[in-house]
Design a protein around this motif. Structure first.
Motif, PDB file in Angstrom:
ATOM      1  N   ARG A 136       0.829  -1.208   0.000  1.00  0.00           N
ATOM      2  CA  ARG A 136       0.000   0.000   0.000  1.00  0.00           C
ATOM      3  C   ARG A 136       0.865   1.261   0.000  1.00  0.00           C
ATOM      4  NH1 ARG A 136      -4.380   1.233   4.638  1.00  0.00           N
ATOM      5  NH2 ARG A 136      -4.309   3.474   4.386  1.00  0.00           N
TER       6      ARG A 136
ATOM      7  N   ASN B  10      -3.223   5.078  -0.985  1.00  0.00           N
ATOM      8  CA  ASN B  10      -4.358   4.173  -0.732  1.00  0.00           C
ATOM      9  C   ASN B  10      -4.396   2.992  -1.695  1.00  0.00           C
ATOM     10  OD1 ASN B  10      -5.000   5.986   1.205  1.00  0.00           O
ATOM     11  ND2 ASN B  10      -7.045   6.412   0.481  1.00  0.00           N
ATOM     12  N   PHE B  11      -3.386   2.828  -2.539  1.00  0.00           N
ATOM     13  CA  PHE B  11      -3.403   1.759  -3.535  1.00  0.00           C
ATOM     14  C   PHE B  11      -2.335   0.715  -3.260  1.00  0.00           C
ATOM     15  CE2 PHE B  11      -5.660   4.924  -6.015  1.00  0.00           C
ATOM     16  CZ  PHE B  11      -6.607   4.149  -6.674  1.00  0.00           C
TER      17      PHE B  11
ATOM     18  N   GLY C 217      -1.102  -3.106  -5.346  1.00  0.00           N
ATOM     19  CA  GLY C 217      -1.428  -3.826  -6.563  1.00  0.00           C
ATOM     20  C   GLY C 217      -0.280  -4.623  -7.110  1.00  0.00           C
TER      21      GLY C 217
ATOM     22  N   LEU D 170      -5.601  -4.269  -8.681  1.00  0.00           N
ATOM     23  CA  LEU D 170      -5.411  -3.122  -7.796  1.00  0.00           C
ATOM     24  C   LEU D 170      -6.420  -3.162  -6.662  1.00  0.00           C
ATOM     25  CD1 LEU D 170      -5.159  -0.394 -10.563  1.00  0.00           C
ATOM     26  CD2 LEU D 170      -3.265  -1.449  -9.339  1.00  0.00           C
ATOM     27  N   VAL D 171      -6.003  -2.712  -5.505  1.00  0.00           N
ATOM     28  CA  VAL D 171      -6.895  -2.585  -4.360  1.00  0.00           C
ATOM     29  C   VAL D 171      -6.825  -1.135  -3.901  1.00  0.00           C
ATOM     30  CG1 VAL D 171      -7.345  -3.271  -1.975  1.00  0.00           C
ATOM     31  CG2 VAL D 171      -6.556  -4.958  -3.618  1.00  0.00           C
ATOM     32  N   TYR D 172      -7.987  -0.509  -3.786  1.00  0.00           N
ATOM     33  CA  TYR D 172      -8.073   0.839  -3.234  1.00  0.00           C
ATOM     34  C   TYR D 172      -8.555   0.699  -1.797  1.00  0.00           C
ATOM     35  CZ  TYR D 172      -9.446   5.633  -2.360  1.00  0.00           C
ATOM     36  OH  TYR D 172      -9.567   6.880  -1.814  1.00  0.00           O
ATOM     37  N   VAL D 173      -7.705   1.042  -0.846  1.00  0.00           N
ATOM     38  CA  VAL D 173      -8.000   0.887   0.575  1.00  0.00           C
ATOM     39  C   VAL D 173      -8.652   2.184   1.064  1.00  0.00           C
ATOM     40  CG1 VAL D 173      -7.036   0.419   2.852  1.00  0.00           C
ATOM     41  CG2 VAL D 173      -6.034  -0.657   0.819  1.00  0.00           C
ATOM     42  N   THR D 174      -9.892   2.073   1.485  1.00  0.00           N
ATOM     43  CA  THR D 174     -10.645   3.254   1.910  1.00  0.00           C
ATOM     44  C   THR D 174     -10.403   3.603   3.372  1.00  0.00           C
ATOM     45  OG1 THR D 174     -12.578   1.965   2.577  1.00  0.00           O
ATOM     46  CG2 THR D 174     -12.498   2.721   0.286  1.00  0.00           C
TER      47      THR D 174
ATOM     48  N   ASP E 125     -13.237  -2.061   0.920  1.00  0.00           N
ATOM     49  CA  ASP E 125     -12.196  -1.622   0.005  1.00  0.00           C
ATOM     50  C   ASP E 125     -12.639  -2.015  -1.406  1.00  0.00           C
ATOM     51  OD1 ASP E 125     -10.612  -0.802   2.144  1.00  0.00           O
ATOM     52  OD2 ASP E 125      -9.657  -2.765   2.311  1.00  0.00           O
ATOM     53  N   TYR E 126     -12.107  -1.330  -2.394  1.00  0.00           N
ATOM     54  CA  TYR E 126     -12.496  -1.590  -3.783  1.00  0.00           C
ATOM     55  C   TYR E 126     -11.374  -2.320  -4.503  1.00  0.00           C
ATOM     56  CZ  TYR E 126     -15.998   1.779  -2.512  1.00  0.00           C
ATOM     57  OH  TYR E 126     -17.017   2.422  -1.864  1.00  0.00           O
TER      58      TYR E 126
END
Length: 134
Positions: free
Chosen positions: A60, A63-64, A66, A86-90, A95-96
């Protein structure tokens, strides 16, 4: 072990190669930025099959997080594949996750697929102060 393992397990008497396979596999990897970024490549060479695979992944940053993967079978540029996860950590409960994949049929023809999902973090859902009371 579970039902999925039982249904899909590898059976050496039926599934193993019967003839010896001669070839070689070599790879290299590196870790930079104190382990936040890792990269690697692998080359496989067997009769009638050669493959080059490379990847770069990162923990990370902002916020990304991947990984990018690329594989190239040496039958021309057919079936080369590029994949990004990719992971977007909120910082919240969800998370997206974003996935992109491109597979080349020829040098100028390819198929693409995209997917978007969510990942639930139970750690962030449960209040840590409540866990201390238990």
């Amino acid at each position: 072990f579970n039902k999925t393992y039982e249904a899909t397990r590898f059976d050496f008497s039926k599934d193993a190669l019967k003839d010896p396979v001669i070839g070689f596999l070599m790879g290299a990897s590196a870790s930079i930025m104190q382990g936040y970024v890792k990269t690697g490549a692998v080359y496989e060479h067997y009769p009638h099959h050669q493959l080059l695979s490379a990847s770069i992944g990162w923990k990370r940053l902002a916020n990304f997080a991947g990984v990018l993967n690329y594989s190239l079978p040496f039958q021309g540029d057919q079936q080369a594949a590029l994949r990004a996860d990719l992971v977007y950590v909120t910082g919240r409960f969800l998370d997206y996750m974003i996935q992109f994949k491109r597979t080349y049929i020829s040098s100028d023809t390819y198929t693409e697929s995209y997917s978007i999902g969510v990942r639930a973090s139970l750690d962030r859902f449960v209040n840590p102060n409540l866990l201390k009371l238990i």
